[in-house]
Design a protein around this motif. Structure first.
Motif, PDB file in Angstrom:
ATOM      1  N   ALA A   1      -3.607   8.769  -9.189  1.00 37.59           N
ATOM      2  CA  ALA A   1      -4.543   8.964 -10.304  1.00 37.59           C
ATOM      3  C   ALA A   1      -3.789   9.384 -11.572  1.00 37.59           C
ATOM      4  N   ILE A   2      -2.814  10.277 -11.426  1.00 35.07           N
ATOM      5  CA  ILE A   2      -2.070  10.735 -12.606  1.00 35.07           C
ATOM      6  C   ILE A   2      -1.289   9.574 -13.220  1.00 35.07           C
ATOM      7  N   ALA A   3      -0.836   8.642 -12.368  1.00 34.56           N
ATOM      8  CA  ALA A   3      -0.097   7.484 -12.901  1.00 34.56           C
ATOM      9  C   ALA A   3      -1.050   6.428 -13.463  1.00 34.56           C
ATOM     10  N   GLY A   4      -2.361   6.699 -13.449  1.00 26.83           N
ATOM     11  CA  GLY A   4      -3.306   5.815 -14.124  1.00 26.83           C
ATOM     12  C   GLY A   4      -4.064   4.845 -13.224  1.00 26.83           C
ATOM     13  N   TYR A   5      -3.965   5.018 -11.902  1.00 27.16           N
ATOM     14  CA  TYR A   5      -4.657   4.099 -11.002  1.00 27.16           C
ATOM     15  C   TYR A   5      -5.977   4.668 -10.501  1.00 27.16           C
ATOM     16  N   GLU A   6      -6.855   3.759 -10.101  1.00 27.32           N
ATOM     17  CA  GLU A   6      -8.036   4.179  -9.351  1.00 27.32           C
ATOM     18  C   GLU A   6      -7.667   4.127  -7.877  1.00 27.32           C
ATOM     19  N   VAL A   7      -8.237   5.048  -7.131  1.00 23.39           N
ATOM     20  CA  VAL A   7      -7.827   5.176  -5.732  1.00 23.39           C
ATOM     21  C   VAL A   7      -8.899   4.595  -4.813  1.00 23.39           C
ATOM     22  N   ILE A   8      -8.461   3.757  -3.882  1.00 23.70           N
ATOM     23  CA  ILE A   8      -9.370   3.247  -2.848  1.00 23.70           C
ATOM     24  C   ILE A   8      -9.005   3.963  -1.551  1.00 23.70           C
ATOM     25  N   VAL A   9      -9.992   4.639  -0.947  1.00 25.27           N
ATOM     26  CA  VAL A   9      -9.716   5.387   0.275  1.00 25.27           C
ATOM     27  C   VAL A   9     -10.202   4.582   1.480  1.00 25.27           C
ATOM     28  N   VAL A  10      -9.313   4.386   2.449  1.00 33.00           N
ATOM     29  CA  VAL A  10      -9.676   3.651   3.664  1.00 33.00           C
ATOM     30  C   VAL A  10      -9.756   4.647   4.819  1.00 33.00           C
ATOM     31  N   SER A  11     -10.798   4.511   5.663  1.00 32.35           N
ATOM     32  CA  SER A  11     -10.992   5.518   6.709  1.00 32.35           C
ATOM     33  C   SER A  11     -10.071   5.315   7.912  1.00 32.35           C
ATOM     34  N   THR A  12     -10.035   6.342   8.738  1.00 32.43           N
ATOM     35  CA  THR A  12      -9.172   6.349   9.919  1.00 32.43           C
ATOM     36  C   THR A  12      -9.974   5.876  11.124  1.00 32.43           C
ATOM     37  N   GLY A  13      -9.382   4.974  11.900  1.00 26.69           N
ATOM     38  CA  GLY A  13     -10.054   4.475  13.097  1.00 26.69           C
ATOM     39  C   GLY A  13      -9.936   5.449  14.263  1.00 26.69           C
ATOM     40  N   LYS A  14     -10.552   5.075  15.377  1.00 27.93           N
ATOM     41  CA  LYS A  14     -10.558   5.949  16.560  1.00 27.93           C
ATOM     42  C   LYS A  14      -9.148   6.221  17.090  1.00 27.93           C
ATOM     43  N   ASP A  15      -8.242   5.284  16.822  1.00 27.34           N
ATOM     44  CA  ASP A  15      -6.872   5.449  17.319  1.00 27.34           C
ATOM     45  C   ASP A  15      -6.035   6.378  16.436  1.00 27.34           C
ATOM     46  N   GLY A  16      -6.649   6.934  15.397  1.00 27.81           N
ATOM     47  CA  GLY A  16      -5.912   7.852  14.524  1.00 27.81           C
ATOM     48  C   GLY A  16      -5.128   7.144  13.435  1.00 27.81           C
ATOM     49  N   CYS A  17      -5.252   5.812  13.358  1.00 24.25           N
ATOM     50  CA  CYS A  17      -4.534   5.048  12.329  1.00 24.25           C
ATOM     51  C   CYS A  17      -5.539   4.480  11.329  1.00 24.25           C
ATOM     52  N   MET A  18      -5.019   4.075  10.171  1.00 23.39           N
ATOM     53  CA  MET A  18      -5.888   3.487   9.153  1.00 23.39           C
ATOM     54  C   MET A  18      -6.640   2.297   9.732  1.00 23.39           C
ATOM     55  N   ASP A  19      -7.948   2.236   9.513  1.00 23.18           N
ATOM     56  CA  ASP A  19      -8.787   1.149  10.024  1.00 23.18           C
ATOM     57  C   ASP A  19      -8.346  -0.176   9.378  1.00 23.18           C
ATOM     58  N   ILE A  20      -7.811  -1.068  10.201  1.00 18.16           N
ATOM     59  CA  ILE A  20      -7.160  -2.249   9.626  1.00 18.16           C
ATOM     60  C   ILE A  20      -8.176  -3.271   9.100  1.00 18.16           C
ATOM     61  N   ASP A  21      -9.361  -3.326   9.712  1.00 17.92           N
ATOM     62  CA  ASP A  21     -10.372  -4.270   9.196  1.00 17.92           C
ATOM     63  C   ASP A  21     -10.878  -3.816   7.833  1.00 17.92           C
ATOM     64  N   GLU A  22     -11.135  -2.517   7.745  1.00 19.72           N
ATOM     65  CA  GLU A  22     -11.580  -1.982   6.450  1.00 19.72           C
ATOM     66  C   GLU A  22     -10.485  -2.205   5.397  1.00 19.72           C
ATOM     67  N   PHE A  23      -9.240  -2.021   5.820  1.00 18.24           N
ATOM     68  CA  PHE A  23      -8.111  -2.239   4.901  1.00 18.24           C
ATOM     69  C   PHE A  23      -8.107  -3.672   4.371  1.00 18.24           C
TER      70      PHE A  23
ATOM     71  N   ILE B   1       0.384  -4.438   8.456  1.00 18.35           N
ATOM     72  CA  ILE B   1      -0.201  -3.915   7.216  1.00 18.35           C
ATOM     73  C   ILE B   1       0.689  -4.269   6.017  1.00 18.35           C
ATOM     74  N   ALA B   2       2.013  -4.087   6.206  1.00 17.29           N
ATOM     75  CA  ALA B   2       2.949  -4.375   5.115  1.00 17.29           C
ATOM     76  C   ALA B   2       2.892  -5.859   4.751  1.00 17.29           C
ATOM     77  N   ASP B   3       2.813  -6.730   5.762  1.00 17.33           N
ATOM     78  CA  ASP B   3       2.760  -8.168   5.488  1.00 17.33           C
ATOM     79  C   ASP B   3       1.504  -8.530   4.700  1.00 17.33           C
ATOM     80  N   LEU B   4       0.374  -7.936   5.117  1.00 21.06           N
ATOM     81  CA  LEU B   4      -0.886  -8.209   4.404  1.00 21.06           C
ATOM     82  C   LEU B   4      -0.788  -7.766   2.948  1.00 21.06           C
ATOM     83  N   ALA B   5      -0.239  -6.551   2.754  1.00 24.30           N
ATOM     84  CA  ALA B   5      -0.121  -6.014   1.394  1.00 24.30           C
ATOM     85  C   ALA B   5       0.775  -6.922   0.552  1.00 24.30           C
ATOM     86  N   HIS B   6       1.902  -7.311   1.103  1.00 20.63           N
ATOM     87  CA  HIS B   6       2.849  -8.142   0.346  1.00 20.63           C
ATOM     88  C   HIS B   6       2.238  -9.504  -0.002  1.00 20.63           C
ATOM     89  N   ARG B   7       1.489 -10.040   0.951  1.00 21.12           N
ATOM     90  CA  ARG B   7       0.889 -11.349   0.696  1.00 21.12           C
ATOM     91  C   ARG B   7      -0.083 -11.292  -0.485  1.00 21.12           C
TER      92      ARG B   7
END
Ligand SMILES: *Cc1c(COP(=O)(O)O)cnc(C)c1O
Length: 483
Positions: A177-199, A228-234
């Motif tokens: 936010a300080i660097a000027g971006y809006e933040v999108i928050v993605v929730s955590t799945g049951k496995d304790g990791c970021m929910d990949i579908d929501e991502f 996740i990294a591949d999706l982001a890069h794409r």
């Protein structure tokens, strides 16, 4: 003038005033010299020693107590790094000293330490280059997000958003936010990791970067991190690695190999300086090849003749982010630590950190609820929810630990776990200490049904007892002192 040990007088017996120090004073132009001696308080040695000994005893410190504070890792300074940071060749340097002085090259050794630290950190994380300027983890994040911004601006598309998971450390969305971006928050799945579908749903061509902590603040390593990294890069976003938890994977996995483009580390968490106590800290930032030109200036360059110099010639740099070259003593201690431990020693650190955490996790799950109960990395999070039904909170248990000479774990974080206690033993604790902690936690769990008032009244062993937290916040008195 200062007193030094005179090496000419049989070892360390004689104390004398160094002639060279006197002559430095005498050479000072008259206008810089004092007219009168400084008006320093006169106290006896004993008074000084008592003052500082008493002050140090007021602190609930790792030198005296177990400190399983989650997310803070290295809680103590290995004493040998303190000795190195105290060497006069380092402590007597002024940051404005010329890099090359009359052939004497007074600051060369320090520049070399910074240069080599940057090289070692690059090797450990799989990055091309590092800057050691940032003064804290959060400062490193801001530097990293500014680099993300510079990258997209350079590519002609500024983009608007940064994605962070809801388990992230609060500094991540704050830095974005300080660097000027809006933040999108993605929730955590049951496995304790970021929910990949929501991502996947939230990812779009306006996302500039994805900030992840891996292992995350639940102490869980995301096995789908490459995907996740591949999706982001794409979709054209950069991957940012919050490396505050690097101690879990040092020598085992490199953020660069996992697909991250930018990483910050906390030298005051993973490399021989304690976290907390208000600093000084160090949050160096590493980047992959294409982003090197955006790193802050000055950079430390190695010349062909083997000497080191400050290089300001980076026109695309994000500029200055700190005065001088970072918190040098913290960088120096990290360098000494890495060189001393070597590759096998650093691997040993991460293995023992993970082993100790899993030993505690598997022992404590008999008494406490563990919402994301799976093999953890260097830390894990329990929930005091079972005990809460009897009116006992995480805070009550934290206070009870103080009476048992244990520093409380981090409480009420991460926010996604109710009545959270985030426990991190670190690699340095003995089995006896861990077993003692398990015993005290077991007692606490039993007391929550048998004698809950003991927990609610704790601590009883401290000078002021249970603090009224509302009053402490509203009516802050920092001058409390018995004398
Ligand atoms: C500690 C921490 C930070 C911030 O580091 P500071 O040096 O305290 O600014 C960021 N992320 C995580 C996961 C942390 O544990």
């Amino acid at each position: 003038m200062r007193l030094i040990f005179d090496k000419s007088v049989e070892g360390r017996k004689g104390l004398k005033i160094s002639d060279s120090d006197v002559s430095v004073q005498a050479n000072l132009p008259k206008k810089y010299q004092r007219d009168n001696p400084p008006n320093l308080p006169q106290v006896s040695e004993l008074d000084v020693v008592r003052h500082y000994s008493n002050l140090s005893a007021m602190n609930f410190s790792v030198d005296a107590n177990f400190y399983p504070l989650g997310s803070c890792t290295m809680k103590y300074n290995p004493k040998f790094t303190e000795m190195i940071a105290n060497m006069a060749g380092f402590t007597d340097l002024h940051p404005l000293l010329p890099q090359l002085l009359g052939g004497g090259m007074l600051a060369q050794g320090s520049l070399e330490v910074i240069y080599k630290t940057e090289r070692l950190l690059s090797e450990i994380t799989g990055m091309s280059s590092f800057t050691t300027h940032p003064l804290a983890g959060a400062h490193g994040e801001l530097t990293g997000v500014m680099i993300i911004a510079a990258y997209h601006k350079h590519a002609g598309n500024r983009r608007k958003y940064i994605i962070v998971p809801d388990s992230s450390h609060g500094t991540n969305p704050a830095s974005a936010a300080i660097a000027g971006y809006e933040v999108i928050v993605v929730s955590t799945g049951k496995d304790g990791c970021m929910d990949i579908d929501e991502f996947k749903n939230r990812l779009n061509d306006q996302v500039a970067g994805v900030m992840l902590t891996c292992p995350n603040t639940l102490g869980i390593f995301n096995p789908r991190i490459k995907e996740i990294a591949d999706l982001a890069h794409r979709s054209g976003a950069l991957m940012y690695y919050d490396g505050a938890n690097l101690n879990a994977i040092i020598g085992k996995a490199r953020p660069g190999d996992l697909g991250f483009d930018i990483v910050h580390l906390n030298l005051h968490k993973s490399f021989a300086a304690p976290h907390g106590g208000g600093g000084p800290g160090s949050g160096p930032v590493g980047v992959k090849e294409g982003l090197v030109k955006f790193l802050p200036i000055p950079r430390i360059a190695k010349r062909n003749d083997g000497t080191f110099a400050l290089d300001y010639n980076y026109p695309d740099s994000i500029g200055y982010i700190a005065s001088f070259y970072g918190n040098f003593s913290v960088i120096l201690k990290a360098y000494a630590y890495m060189v001393y431990l070597g590759k096998s020693g650093l691997i040993d650190v991460s293995e023992k950190a993970v082993l100790n955490a899993n030993y505690l996790r598997s022992s404590l799950k008999k008494y406490f609820d563990i919402p994301y109960d799976r093999i953890c990395m260097h830390e894990f999070v329990i929930s005091v929810s079972k005990q809460k039904q009897k009116g006992i909170s995480a805070l009550d248990i934290a206070k009870y630990l103080i009476d048992n000479k244990i520093h409380p774990p981090t409480v009420y974080f991460p926010l996604i776990v109710k009545e959270a206690m985030m426990i991190e033993p670190a690699e340095t604790e003995s089995k006896e200490t861990l077993d003692d902690f398990i015993r005290v936690m077991k007692d606490a769990a039993e007391l929550s049904s048998k004698s809950p008032e003991i927990l609610r009244c704790a601590p009883v062993s401290t000078p002021v007892g249970r603090l009224d937290e509302v009053k402490a916040a509203k009516d802050l008195n920092l001058r409390w002192h018995k004398r």
